[in-house]
Design an enzyme around this catalytic site. Sequence first.
Site, PDB file in Angstrom:
ATOM      1  CG  HIS A 120     -25.942  57.940  82.739  1.00 47.41           C
ATOM      2  ND1 HIS A 120     -26.277  59.154  82.180  1.00 47.41           N
ATOM      3  CD2 HIS A 120     -27.121  57.355  83.079  1.00 47.41           C
ATOM      4  CE1 HIS A 120     -27.603  59.286  82.177  1.00 47.41           C
ATOM      5  NE2 HIS A 120     -28.123  58.204  82.720  1.00 47.41           N
TER       6      HIS A 120
ATOM      7  NE  ARG B  34     -31.095  62.551  81.881  1.00 45.93           N
ATOM      8  CZ  ARG B  34     -31.383  61.256  81.975  1.00 45.93           C
ATOM      9  NH1 ARG B  34     -30.947  60.535  82.995  1.00 45.93           N
ATOM     10  NH2 ARG B  34     -32.124  60.664  81.047  1.00 45.93           N
TER      11      ARG B  34
ATOM     12  CD  GLU C 165     -23.871  61.655  82.126  1.00 40.56           C
ATOM     13  OE1 GLU C 165     -24.211  60.869  81.234  1.00 40.56           O
ATOM     14  OE2 GLU C 165     -24.493  61.785  83.186  1.00 40.56           O
TER      15      GLU C 165
END
Length: 320
Positions: A280, A233, A262
């Site tokens: 991602h 993360r 993000e």
Amino acid sequence: MKPKIFVTYPLAETAIQKLRRYFEVDINPEKRTLTQEELINSCQNKDGVLCLLTDNMNKTVIESCPSLKVISNYAVGYNNIDIGMANDRKIPVYYTPGVLTDATADLTLALILATTRRVVESDAFIRSGQFTGWSPDLLLGFDINGKTLGIVGMGRIGLAVAKRATAFNMSVMYTARHDKALKPYEYVSLDTLLEKADIISLHLPYTQENHHLINAQRLSQMKKTAFLINTARGPIVEEAALANALIAGKLAGAGLDVFEEEPKVHPDLLKLSQVVLLPHIGSATEDTRTNMALMAAENLVQFFFGQKTEHLVNPQALNT
Ligand code: GLV
Ligand code: GLV
């Protein structure tokens, strides 16, 4: 009457069909993240929600949906959900561990190889017409053979990365909350790992405690020749500090699949050729995404009609 479920994204059809056998299903038809208001509106009078890691199931959302009895997250990470609030409301939260372990570990190796062997930079080199012939010193990278991989967070994914690294003849050290006795992998402190590893790969969940775990000070403990890989993360790494360390040559490179905010990426990182950036896609394969959708659907079926306890984040929510 069938329980009512809201699905926040048009997921794999086989999973939707499964859900329709058990539930009255309402699906967001659009391939985009819902706003908080839309999410709240859509979850009104629903018994359960199947949501994505981009759906922020915060206190406001949970409080605003009093009929909600269960949350099924289409992800192994669940930092998008306020678990404390879910506990208070006795809402069990389910997730999708296991099914995405191999896909994510594979992508981690892809990032390790891409950064150390300058794969993306080399591709850009050719496409921009710079390749004029083989040469002894063209785009030299770093060997991973014989080097040390340091894994921070030795869960399923960390272990799957360790196995792959062993096949590349790397030695593996790891740090975790406790020694997991995973010989031949060596359990060390975070300080030792930062100082000794040639490649450092993050595989821990994001919690408040490890916000900016990798900050300027920790980056300065790493070897100047080290690479940092993050498929976990974004906020585990202080992105600005990472960019500064790379610019100052305190670190050789980085491979990032996740970012602090993000879809934003720190502008300095975008300029650095020693950084490989991915949007991602750790679990982004056809099979894995279908399996995640099926597991997230099955978790709802289990909650309403079955055993309830598998893939459950917060067992305390089921205690009466
Ligand atoms: C992906 O990032 C996941 O947590 O499943
Ligand atoms: C995820 O599956 C993990 O435990 O690393």
